[in-house]
Design an enzyme around this catalytic site. Structure first.
Site, PDB file in Angstrom:
ATOM      1  N   HIS A 239       0.818  -1.199   0.000  1.00  0.00           N
ATOM      2  CA  HIS A 239       0.000   0.000   0.000  1.00  0.00           C
ATOM      3  C   HIS A 239       0.863   1.266   0.000  1.00  0.00           C
ATOM      4  CE1 HIS A 239      -3.872   2.018   0.950  1.00  0.00           C
ATOM      5  NE2 HIS A 239      -3.057   2.922   1.467  1.00  0.00           N
ATOM      6  N   GLU A 311      -7.976   7.642  -5.226  1.00  0.00           N
ATOM      7  CA  GLU A 311      -7.518   6.600  -4.310  1.00  0.00           C
ATOM      8  C   GLU A 311      -8.474   5.419  -4.382  1.00  0.00           C
ATOM      9  OE1 GLU A 311      -5.518   5.421  -2.268  1.00  0.00           O
ATOM     10  OE2 GLU A 311      -4.174   6.961  -1.478  1.00  0.00           O
ATOM     11  N   HIS A 313     -10.307   2.360  -1.965  1.00  0.00           N
ATOM     12  CA  HIS A 313     -10.579   1.918  -0.595  1.00  0.00           C
ATOM     13  C   HIS A 313     -11.400   0.641  -0.646  1.00  0.00           C
ATOM     14  CE1 HIS A 313     -10.523   3.699   3.685  1.00  0.00           C
ATOM     15  NE2 HIS A 313      -9.311   3.470   3.273  1.00  0.00           N
ATOM     16  N   ARG A 334      -7.826  14.345   1.997  1.00  0.00           N
ATOM     17  CA  ARG A 334      -6.590  14.710   2.718  1.00  0.00           C
ATOM     18  C   ARG A 334      -5.380  14.712   1.790  1.00  0.00           C
ATOM     19  NH1 ARG A 334      -8.499  11.350   6.478  1.00  0.00           N
ATOM     20  NH2 ARG A 334      -6.979   9.734   5.984  1.00  0.00           N
ATOM     21  N   GLN A 466     -12.998   1.802   9.963  1.00  0.00           N
ATOM     22  CA  GLN A 466     -13.267   3.009  10.722  1.00  0.00           C
ATOM     23  C   GLN A 466     -14.444   3.763  10.166  1.00  0.00           C
ATOM     24  OE1 GLN A 466      -9.524   5.261  11.262  1.00  0.00           O
ATOM     25  NE2 GLN A 466      -8.923   3.885   9.634  1.00  0.00           N
ATOM     26  N   GLU A 536      -4.416   4.589  12.532  1.00  0.00           N
ATOM     27  CA  GLU A 536      -4.839   5.343  11.363  1.00  0.00           C
ATOM     28  C   GLU A 536      -6.070   6.184  11.668  1.00  0.00           C
ATOM     29  OE1 GLU A 536      -4.898   2.663   8.014  1.00  0.00           O
ATOM     30  OE2 GLU A 536      -2.824   2.101   8.404  1.00  0.00           O
ATOM     31  N   GLN A 538      -8.502   8.936  11.776  1.00  0.00           N
ATOM     32  CA  GLN A 538      -8.695   9.777  10.594  1.00  0.00           C
ATOM     33  C   GLN A 538      -8.490  11.257  10.896  1.00  0.00           C
ATOM     34  OE1 GLN A 538      -9.982   8.464   7.322  1.00  0.00           O
ATOM     35  NE2 GLN A 538      -8.879   6.811   8.336  1.00  0.00           N
ATOM     36  N   GLY A 768      -1.240   8.359  -9.567  1.00  0.00           N
ATOM     37  CA  GLY A 768      -1.886   7.059  -9.719  1.00  0.00           C
ATOM     38  C   GLY A 768      -1.823   6.284  -8.430  1.00  0.00           C
TER      39      GLY A 768
END
Lengths: 981, 256
Positions: A239, A311, A313, A334, A466, A536, A538, A768
């Site tokens: 990742h 992105e 997810h 973000r 989350q 992580e 947020q 990318g």
């Protein structure tokens, strides 16, 4: 201290009124296909703990917790929480797992203080569903698991009051118990034992990587701490470093674009050789930053830059669709803030299993596609709408290949003054974190999303899922914008996968840094140092701030309700040092951390699919076929989804998702005016956003799929008026396990196509992302992978938003033209899917398409184009039908006038999906000028716009091939839109 | 002198800049002030000639849309607000700001009471809706914001909780006193959805107080202040600018 008292406030809808939530739920229960439920009631429950009395709770309930016009409240001591006695109903209580973000509870605590009620130490929320009717408890349980609770974040109780999932109010006074860190001895472990350790701790590191860590710590002369090992695992995860895209690959396959002979070559990083190489050889002066930052940056004009990022997810969205998509949007937003830009538009591309998938055919542990879609859409809606970012463009693709592995691509466009993004932290700069508190949320998210999944993943990785808090991010954004404009920071990055370990680690890669973990604000006590470092949680950004500017940053933060922490500083000694209460809990050379990972070596193979599928089945009735294609899920209107997204906020959406007198026709691309109004009468530059993806073509040839995706994305922005010389593109790959040679083979083949298409179109890649290992193994051991999916997002600059075009037909009598040649390209087409045929050729590259688009752009800029629509899924017939539906005007088309490969039959001409084609409407008075501008490109007049609602395609003999009406087309294409599900 | 317009930003407000653009274009001087800065006493509500509570999701709308915003307004600035409104200075609440005005009792304020008399609740469709709507001004309304409007206002809605509801007696009083300022235009003999996008009683889109200086509405006139924002601009249509509402408000503020 007095003992805390527990209260509960239950809020119910007043007798005689109906809650829209209950109505929606009743409809969904009915859709489960089981009878017996007569009605549902929904009550909100608020749990309060503290040194408080009934009068405090009553005051809170009255002021804050209910709407006195439509709701009643009932306040009681929790110990007196009794279920009403009686038959004929079941009660389901749903509460969040302790520690999952509960923004309502947070607001409640804020509000209590606001109205002067002190002493509340904990708050939590829950929902009580009363399901009336004569149903069994098993049926109630089925409703609970399928509609009411997701065990990734919630638990439920049937006919039993839920205990409140209280989390004590955050406090940094409670240090972790016992030793701060564990040392993990590696020195004596052999390869097998190292591999076992990696698996056991879910590090997702292979034997070579574990050995490199072992030898590094061998030289250091001690065992790594748990924090160091976890940090390395995050930093080296697929990742975070995209090791597959950087790997040395031995690839066997035909040369790019050809189908034989098979040759074995070595590819030295598909990222460098295929993607970046394209951007470098295109060498556009308006590319400000490509691939080096959180988002790609291009110039809009001399004073303004645009930032764009998409992105994925996927893994979190499979487990908890709302939270996964929600934090997916939060993450990409973000990324854009992370290049000092203000987010101004969102996009989303979603891939799900078919909504009519039988529930009993789902692999174990997989949520139903309908539930995934509903949750994902709600998650995107919640985050984008609340942040005030318009969601303006996207796509939804349904394919059985996505049933076990849904894909969620979230994009964000931002705007920033040219040159306003600083990227160099300096020695002595403070490491400042702005934003939310830290909990155990999202631990090991980077490694989790770099692994394959199976039926136990939900259970084991629950902490990787989350729920976002968009308001926190909105306020962090506002704080960053002020800090940017005042020049208060020297570098910035977002806190995403890997948490502080990745964001601070990356920022300190050159300089080194010292960090004091005990300063980090926590949501609740008891976190181990490694958990704080990796969490992580947020809505956090990290900035590098000169010490004398700290007070001003602190002022800005507090004025906007943003929490700020000075976590440490950049040292200049090249070492990443992490302390907790002055005790060292981690110390690694930045050089090893960022460059010590052994290069991955992989094997890949791609061969053209074998076998002949036989000829395509006959198309029985062309009119029925058109209607069927229009109503097929991949083509039908997505308006029921799109209208749940606010696409108007900021007032800059000048090209909307829908066009025409009724605003129902599909637009090819959104057009955004990035800047607030400037001078009247001055041309206003715009940004056009569109996507291209065609996973079905990739099953035949991933090289052609890449060309098709680039062409479609580019063509879509050209269709609304973007300048073909000013288009940049983003690549997003969602693929299976790259360590399997066949999966990696299709990926290599695809990136070859990306390179060749981008270079030919002169459209540089500016950013990318790849998401690999989208594989799911069911409890029966069956492996489910996705079709290799490439999403190309295009960002085109529109010179003047006054000169843009929509897709709806405008004026009876106008001429209709087709641009581009039609070939026999039915492989992977909508028609092939409809007829169940898996043969045929996928659309072939059209190397001169961009020259044609440049001509079309001149015609658009000259104001000659009344409407324009790209030809994609479903071919010319579907494209013109959509223009007719949008404009509410019929059309007559002559199939024989469509320029096509010789011998192509009428069905193929109508439904082929050849690249490089658009349909345009031109006023008869403008026809000569238009034809002149298009000279040299394949362009033909094929029909005209009617004044009535008749829609027809004539065959070459002049007979009716397709004959129908706009109401019939509209019913097929958008008949489902009005019905809320 | 351009009237000074206070646009309140609570955490989660997101159409503050859109409202500022409309005020600017209408000839006012917009200032976006975070509610914390108001509390800290840097500036006061009474320093301004006009007040706008803009759209967004103040405090996340976690406790019901506009509820906490309303509570904070009342607790921190209740007296100032009542004075401001009582003097007849113009107040506009859009979407989330409308929800806050209703939940704080400033609208409709039948009989001068500042108890909550109506509400805005979940859309009948059960989901968030973003679409353009046509708003018909009510001729007999005392509202200063909609006076002399001769054509319907065309602008988007974007909300999940915009269904106007008042119990029977309150609804009758609102109608009797002509406190309805704007209604969704619903052509006769068709399904009112989506012309009335949320199922509001009597197709009510916006209401005023008996004095007519306060307007609250769910749709967003601030998102239609330029022809370029019109969804049918490619078809040459430009009518229905929401700017007219802001011009009315600014002119009125300047006249005080």
């Amino acid at each position: 201290m007095d003992r805390a008292t527990d209260f509960c406030v239950e809020v119910t809808t007043k007798a005689g009124l109906k809650d829209a939530r209950a109505t929606t739920l009743e409809r969904r229960i009915a859709m489960l296909g089981l009878a017996g439920v007569t009605s549902v009631e929904v009550a909100d429950r608020y749990y309060l703990r503290g040194q408080i009395g009934p009068e405090d709770v009553a005051a809170l309930a009255d002021t804050l917790l209910h709407d006195p016009i439509i709701e009643d409240t009932h306040t009681f001591l929790l110990e007196e929480d009794a279920l009403p006695a009686g038959d004929g109903y079941h009660i389901v209580d749903v509460v969040l797992h302790a520690g999952v973000t509960d923004s309502t509870a947070e607001s409640l605590l804020t509000a209590a203080t606001e109205i002067g009620i002190k002493g509340v130490v904990a708050a939590a929320t829950g929902t009580r569903y009363t399901i009336n009717g004569s149903i069994t408890v098993e049926f109630a349980e089925m409703i609970a698991t399928t509609l009411l609770a997701n065990d990734a974040i919630q638990h439920y109780f049937i006919n039993e009051a839920a205990p409140p999932p209280h989390v004590p109010i955050a406090s940094n006074e409670t240090a972790p118990q016992g030793a701060l860190v564990d040392f993990i001895p590696l020195a004596d472990l052999d390869t097998a034992a190292l591999q076992e350790l990696s698996t056991e701790r879910r590090l997702s590191l292979d034997a070579a990587e574990m050995s490199a860590i072992r030898s590094y710590f061998g030289q250091v002369g001690r065992a790594p701490t748990d924090l160091e090992l976890e940090m390395l695992a995050q930093t080296w995860s697929e990742h975070c470093v995209h090791k597959t895209f950087r790997a040395l690959i031995e690839y066997t396959g035909p040369p790019p674009g050809a189908t034989q002979p098979l040759i074995t070559t070595t590819v030295d990083s598909i990222l460098n050789s295929h993607i970046r190489a394209a951007t470098e050889s295109i060498d556009k002066p308006w590319v400000r930053s490509a691939f080096v930052d959180d988002a790609g940056i291009v110039a809009l004009d001399d004073q303004t830059d645009l930032a764009f990022k998409v992105e994925t997810h996927n893994h979190p969205s499979a487990l908890e669709p709302f939270g996964g998509a929600n934090t997916g949007v939060g993450g990409v937003v973000r990324d854009v803030i992370g290049v000092s830009a203000r987010p101004i538009a969102n996009t989303d591309i979603l891939c799900f299993g078919p909504l009519d998938t039988p529930a009993d055919s789902l692999p174990d542990g997989v949520l139903h596609p309908m539930r995934i879609e509903e949750g994902v859409v709600a998650g995107i809606e919640d985050y984008g709408n609340k942040m005030g970012i318009p969601t303006v463009n996207g796509a939804v693709v349904y394919d059985p290949g996505y049933t076990a592995n849904p894909l969620v691509f979230c994009g964000c466009l931002g705007v920033l003054p040219a040159g306003s993004h600083p990227t160099e932290p300096r020695v002595g700069d403070r490491i400042v974190v702005l934003g939310g508190r830290i909990g155990r949320d999202g631990l090991r998210g980077a490694t989790f999303s770099s692994m394959e999944s199976d039926h136990t993943t939900g259970e084991l990785s629950g902490s990787a899922v989350q729920i976002g808090h968009p308001i926190h991010e909105k306020q962090v954004l506002e704080a960053i914008m002020v800090a940017r404009d005042e020049g208060l920071y020297n570098a910035i990055t977002d806190c995403g996968a890997g948490g502080l370990s990745s964001s601070v680690g990356e920022m300190a890669a050159e300089l080194g840094a010292i960090v004091h973990l005990e300063r980090a604000p926590l949501k609740y006590p008891g976190l181990e140092p490694w958990e704080i470092w990796l969490s992580e949680a947020q809505e956090r950004m990290v900035i590098a701030v000169r010490p004398d500017k700290i007070p001003r940053v602190a002022d800005i933060a507090s004025s906007l309700d943003v929490e700020m922490t000075v976590l440490g500083e950049f040292t200049g000694d090249g070492v990443m040092r992490i302390l907790y209460d002055d005790e060292t809990v981690g110390e690694i050379d930045c050089d090893f951390l960022h460059n010590g990972m052994p290069r991955l070596e992989l094997t890949a193979k791609w061969e053209p699919p074998l076998g002949e599928a036989g000829p395509m089945p006959d198309v029985a009735d062309p009119t029925d076929t058109l209607l069927a294609l229009l109503s097929s899920p991949n083509i039908a209107s997505k308006e029921h989804i799109v209208r749940q997204y606010d696409h108007e906020v900021r007032g800059g959406t000048v090209g909307k998702p829908f066009a025409g007198p009724q605003s129902v026709g599909p637009m090819d691309a959104a057009v955004i005016a990035p800047l607030p109004r400037r001078h009247q009468n001055e041309p206003v530059a715009g940004a056009a956003l569109a996507v291209g993806l065609n996973p079905a073509y990739g099953r035949l040839d991933p090289y052609n799929m890449a060309w098709a995706a680039v062409d479609e994305a580019v063509r879509n922005v050209v269709a609304v008026g973007a300048n073909p010389d000013r288009i940049s593109i983003l690549d997003n790959f969602s693929w299976g396990n790259p360590r399997l040679a066949d999966r990696l083979g299709t990926l290599v083949r695809c990136t070859q196509g990306c390179h060749d298409a981008a270079v030919t179109y002169r459209t540089p890649f500016i950013s990318g992302k790849d998401s690999l290992n989208n594989e799911y193994t069911g409890s029966d051991g069956r492996k489910h992978t996705i079709p290799g999916t490439l999403v190309i997002s295009a960002l085109g600059v529109v010179p003047d938003i006054a000169l843009t075009v929509s897709s709806d037909l405008k004026q009876p009598g106008n001429d209709l033209y087709i641009i581009g040649n039609t070939g026999s390209h039915l492989g992977g087409s909508a028609l092939a899917e409809f007829t169940g045929w898996d043969g045929g050729a996928s659309p072939a590259p059209v190397p001169d398409a961009i020259e044609t688009y440049l001509r079309l752009h001149r015609a658009i800029a000259a104001g000659l184009i009344a409407s324009c629509h790209d030809v994609s899924e479903g071919g010319i017939a579907v494209a013109i039908a959509e223009m007719s539906i949008g404009g509410d005007l019929g059309a007559d088309i002559r199939l024989g006038d469509i320029p096509a490969q010789s011998g192509l039959d009428e069905s193929a001409t109508a439904y082929s999906e050849s690249l490089g084609r658009l349909v345009v409407e031109v006023a008869t008075a403008d026809a000569a000028r238009f034809e002149q501008l298009m000279a040299g490109a394949i362009t033909a007049r094929i029909g005209s716009v009617r004044a009535d609602d008749r829609f027809s395609f004539l065959d070459s003999a002049g007979g009716a091939f397709i004959a129908t009406t706009i109401p019939a087309l509209a019913r097929a294409w958008r008949g489902h839109v009005g019905r809320p599900r | 002198m351009k009237p000074r317009v206070l646009i309140v930003h609570a955490s989660g407000t997101n159409r503050d800049q859109d409202a500022a653009a409309a005020v600017d274009m209408a000839g006012g001087h917009p200032e976006i002030i975070h509610i914390n800065a108001l509390r800290d006493g840097d500036v006061g509500v009474l320093d301004y000639q006009m007040l706008i509570l803009p759209g967004g999701f103040s405090y996340g709308d976690d406790l019901g849309a506009g509820r906490l915003f309303a509570t904070v307004l009342r607790h921190r600035f209740g007296d100032d607000l009542e004075l401001f409104a009582g003097e007849g200075r113009p107040v506009l609440g859009v979407c989330n700001g409308f929800q806050a005005l209703v939940k704080s009792g400033l609208l409709p304020a039948i009989d001068g009471s500042h108890n909550q008399q109506a509400t805005l609740t979940r859309n009948a469709s059960g989901r968030f809706e973003c679409r353009w709507v046509e708003l018909v001004p009510e001729r007999q309304s005392p509202c200063v914001w909609t006076r002399r409007l001769t054509e319907p206002v065309y602008c988007p809605v974007a909300h999940g909780e915009g269904r106007f509801y008042a119990p029977g007696a309150a609804l009758r009083a609102i109608e009797r006193s002509h406190l309805v300022a704007l209604r969704y235009h619903v052509p006769p003999d068709i399904d009112p959805y989506p012309a009335n996008p949320n199922g509001s009683s009597n197709h009510i889109a916006g209401i005023t107080n008996p004095a007519g200086n306060i307007l609250g509405l769910m749709p967003h006139p601030e998102n239609h202040i330029s022809p370029r924002q019109h969804p049918r601009r490619h078809r040459g249509e430009t009518q229905g600018s929401g700017l007219a509402i802001f011009i009315n408000g600014i002119e009125y503020a300047a006249s005080l």
